[in-house]
Design a protein around this motif. Structure first.
Motif, PDB file in Angstrom:
ATOM      1  N   VAL A   1      -0.771  -2.852  -6.504  1.00 43.68           N
ATOM      2  CA  VAL A   1       0.058  -2.710  -5.303  1.00 43.68           C
ATOM      3  C   VAL A   1       1.183  -3.738  -5.332  1.00 43.68           C
ATOM      4  O   VAL A   1       0.952  -4.927  -5.542  1.00 43.68           O
ATOM      5  N   THR A   2       2.407  -3.276  -5.105  1.00 42.20           N
ATOM      6  CA  THR A   2       3.585  -4.126  -4.972  1.00 42.20           C
ATOM      7  C   THR A   2       3.850  -4.374  -3.492  1.00 42.20           C
ATOM      8  O   THR A   2       3.666  -3.478  -2.669  1.00 42.20           O
ATOM      9  N   ALA A   3       4.289  -5.563  -3.157  1.00 41.05           N
ATOM     10  CA  ALA A   3       4.643  -5.889  -1.774  1.00 41.05           C
ATOM     11  C   ALA A   3       6.158  -5.872  -1.607  1.00 41.05           C
ATOM     12  O   ALA A   3       6.903  -6.233  -2.521  1.00 41.05           O
ATOM     13  N   TYR A   4       6.592  -5.437  -0.440  1.00 44.08           N
ATOM     14  CA  TYR A   4       7.995  -5.490  -0.043  1.00 44.08           C
ATOM     15  C   TYR A   4       8.084  -6.277   1.259  1.00 44.08           C
ATOM     16  O   TYR A   4       7.189  -6.170   2.104  1.00 44.08           O
ATOM     17  N   ALA A   5       9.168  -7.032   1.435  1.00 45.77           N
ATOM     18  CA  ALA A   5       9.404  -7.708   2.707  1.00 45.77           C
ATOM     19  C   ALA A   5      10.884  -7.593   3.047  1.00 45.77           C
ATOM     20  O   ALA A   5      11.736  -7.767   2.174  1.00 45.77           O
ATOM     21  N   ASP A   6      11.180  -7.294   4.310  1.00 48.97           N
ATOM     22  CA  ASP A   6      12.552  -7.009   4.729  1.00 48.97           C
ATOM     23  C   ASP A   6      13.157  -5.911   3.858  1.00 48.97           C
ATOM     24  O   ASP A   6      14.366  -5.894   3.591  1.00 48.97           O
TER      25      ASP A   6
ATOM     26  N   GLY B   1       0.821  -1.205   0.000  1.00 45.66           N
ATOM     27  CA  GLY B   1       0.000   0.000   0.000  1.00 45.66           C
ATOM     28  C   GLY B   1       0.849   1.246   0.000  1.00 45.66           C
ATOM     29  O   GLY B   1       1.845   1.341  -0.737  1.00 45.66           O
ATOM     30  N   PHE B   2       0.509   2.210   0.844  1.00 45.51           N
ATOM     31  CA  PHE B   2       1.201   3.492   0.842  1.00 45.51           C
ATOM     32  C   PHE B   2       2.699   3.326   1.045  1.00 45.51           C
ATOM     33  O   PHE B   2       3.511   3.920   0.316  1.00 45.51           O
ATOM     34  N   ASP B   3       3.100   2.521   2.043  1.00 46.49           N
ATOM     35  CA  ASP B   3       4.525   2.408   2.328  1.00 46.49           C
ATOM     36  C   ASP B   3       5.280   1.691   1.217  1.00 46.49           C
ATOM     37  O   ASP B   3       6.432   2.017   0.926  1.00 46.49           O
ATOM     38  N   SER B   4       4.649   0.726   0.535  1.00 47.06           N
ATOM     39  CA  SER B   4       5.343   0.085  -0.585  1.00 47.06           C
ATOM     40  C   SER B   4       5.430   1.036  -1.779  1.00 47.06           C
ATOM     41  O   SER B   4       6.400   0.996  -2.544  1.00 47.06           O
ATOM     42  N   ARG B   5       4.437   1.916  -1.936  1.00 48.04           N
ATOM     43  CA  ARG B   5       4.515   2.931  -2.993  1.00 48.04           C
ATOM     44  C   ARG B   5       5.680   3.893  -2.719  1.00 48.04           C
ATOM     45  O   ARG B   5       6.362   4.336  -3.650  1.00 48.04           O
ATOM     46  N   VAL B   6       5.890   4.231  -1.455  1.00 53.86           N
ATOM     47  CA  VAL B   6       7.032   5.077  -1.097  1.00 53.86           C
ATOM     48  C   VAL B   6       8.333   4.371  -1.475  1.00 53.86           C
ATOM     49  O   VAL B   6       9.252   4.982  -2.039  1.00 53.86           O
ATOM     50  N   ASN B   7       8.412   3.071  -1.183  1.00 52.43           N
ATOM     51  CA  ASN B   7       9.597   2.303  -1.580  1.00 52.43           C
ATOM     52  C   ASN B   7       9.779   2.303  -3.088  1.00 52.43           C
ATOM     53  O   ASN B   7      10.892   2.499  -3.598  1.00 52.43           O
ATOM     54  N   ASP B   8       8.675   2.065  -3.815  1.00 51.77           N
ATOM     55  CA  ASP B   8       8.749   2.071  -5.278  1.00 51.77           C
ATOM     56  C   ASP B   8       9.324   3.381  -5.788  1.00 51.77           C
ATOM     57  O   ASP B   8      10.244   3.403  -6.613  1.00 51.77           O
TER      58      ASP B   8
ATOM     59  N   PRO C   1      11.767  -5.835  -2.708  1.00 51.00           N
ATOM     60  CA  PRO C   1      10.537  -6.039  -3.474  1.00 51.00           C
ATOM     61  C   PRO C   1      10.224  -7.513  -3.686  1.00 51.00           C
ATOM     62  O   PRO C   1      11.100  -8.307  -4.025  1.00 51.00           O
ATOM     63  N   LEU C   2       8.954  -7.874  -3.459  1.00 43.24           N
ATOM     64  CA  LEU C   2       8.490  -9.238  -3.697  1.00 43.24           C
ATOM     65  C   LEU C   2       7.764  -9.369  -5.019  1.00 43.24           C
ATOM     66  O   LEU C   2       7.742 -10.441  -5.618  1.00 43.24           O
ATOM     67  N   GLY C   3       7.114  -8.286  -5.447  1.00 44.99           N
ATOM     68  CA  GLY C   3       6.308  -8.337  -6.652  1.00 44.99           C
ATOM     69  C   GLY C   3       4.885  -7.922  -6.351  1.00 44.99           C
ATOM     70  O   GLY C   3       4.527  -7.603  -5.206  1.00 44.99           O
ATOM     71  N   PRO C   4       4.037  -7.904  -7.358  1.00 49.37           N
ATOM     72  CA  PRO C   4       2.670  -7.415  -7.185  1.00 49.37           C
ATOM     73  C   PRO C   4       1.805  -8.396  -6.394  1.00 49.37           C
ATOM     74  O   PRO C   4       2.029  -9.610  -6.421  1.00 49.37           O
ATOM     75  N   LEU C   5       0.824  -7.838  -5.687  1.00 53.71           N
ATOM     76  CA  LEU C   5      -0.204  -8.675  -5.092  1.00 53.71           C
ATOM     77  C   LEU C   5      -1.052  -9.257  -6.218  1.00 53.71           C
ATOM     78  O   LEU C   5      -1.125  -8.686  -7.291  1.00 53.71           O
TER      79      LEU C   5
END
Length: 296
Positions: free
Chosen positions: A268-273, A143-150, A276-280
């Motif tokens: 929405v893209t997901a990030y972990a640690d 969501g918002f925080d992964s968009r910031v990462n993107d 980037p993991l990729g899109p939901l």
């Protein structure tokens, strides 16, 4: 297993701190009677592959020398194996090490902790999250925080935290909720609008932001923090509370727990640690005792 210890090194971590940490860490480990090997890679994929080769060959332990990105690579190599993981935390965020009370930016002290733990108990079991084929130790962000990462990853300038501060301001200007579909533990899916959804195996990401403050990696559960639709003023007001973990009392925030979660949200893209993991959509699962940690 042997007395060999493998160092998985990100030389660029902490503005070169990863490369500088190898010498002090290796000296401590050799003084403790271990043979030390160093694993590098031209890129993340290459480093991860070499770490997996070391684990398959029966190294006595794998120590991640860097930040949370290096830890993520190491987790992918040791998860589900008997090879324990140590962390020499010299990155910019170091959330995984901080969560487990490990020394930060002190490679000699971190190496002593790992050597002592290896002799004393050989590694304590800890849960990991698994999203698709990827393992994570801290938080999956969407969501918002992964968009910031993107956006931050696309900016060529400036470097460091300031780049993400600028990305945060840009995403605030475009703030909007996302339409999520969330399914927990096989129950019927819930469709909601949310600014962000974070899934925590541990409590913190982003260098100390306790987005999932109740998350533990010894309970077999994932903690979800759901921030509903909110204005820019509300988000800016809640944001400073994330560092203390007190944001969860705000009316716009919900917390949930589950063993398995399916997340879906268009675009929405997901990030972990922090990676980037990729899109939901993604299926996320808590895996109890998936790693053995060299912690006090």
């Amino acid at each position: 297993m042997t007395s060999d210890i493998t160092l998985l090194v990100n030389p660029a971590a902490g503005r070169g701190g990863g490369a500088r940490a190898v010498g002090p860490a290796a000296r401590v480990l050799r003084d403790a009677g271990h043979t030390v090997r160093t694993v590098l890679g031209a890129d993340a994929a290459g480093a991860g592959a070499r770490a997996r080769e070391a684990v398959a060959a029966g190294t006595g332990a794998l120590l991640a020398v860097g930040g949370d990105g290096t830890v993520s690579l190491a987790l992918g190599a040791v998860a589900g194996t008997p090879v324990p993981l140590g962390v020499i935390a010299v990155g910019s965020g170091n959330d995984y090490a901080r969560t487990h009370g490990l020394p930060l930016r002190d490679p000699a002290a971190a190496a002593r902790t790992a050597a002592t733990a290896l002799k004393a108990h050989g590694g304590r079991p800890a849960d990991l999250g698994r999203a698709g084929s990827r393992w994570f130790g801290t938080v999956l962000a969407s969501g918002f925080d992964s968009r910031v990462n993107d956006r931050g990853n696309r900016l060529p300038w400036p470097r460091g935290r300031l780049r993400y501060d600028l990305a945060l301001l840009a995403e605030l200007a475009a703030l909007r909720p996302f339409r999520y579909r969330i399914r927990r533990d096989g129950e019927p899916a819930e469709e909601i609008e949310a600014t962000l959804v974070a899934v925590g195996n541990g409590p913190a990401y982003g260098g100390g932001m306790r987005i999932c403050p109740g998350a533990r990696d010894d309970d077999g559960l994932l903690d979800l923090t759901v921030v509903g639709p909110c204005s820019r003023a509300t988000l800016l007001g809640v944001f400073p509370r994330v560092y203390r973990g007190t944001h969860v009392s705000h009316p716009a925030v919900r917390t949930l727990r589950a063993r398995t979660v399916t997340l879906d949200a268009p675009g929405v893209t997901a990030y972990a640690d922090g990676e980037p993991l990729g899109p939901l959509p993604l299926d996320v699962t808590s895996v109890p005792g998936a790693v053995r940690l060299l912690v006090p």
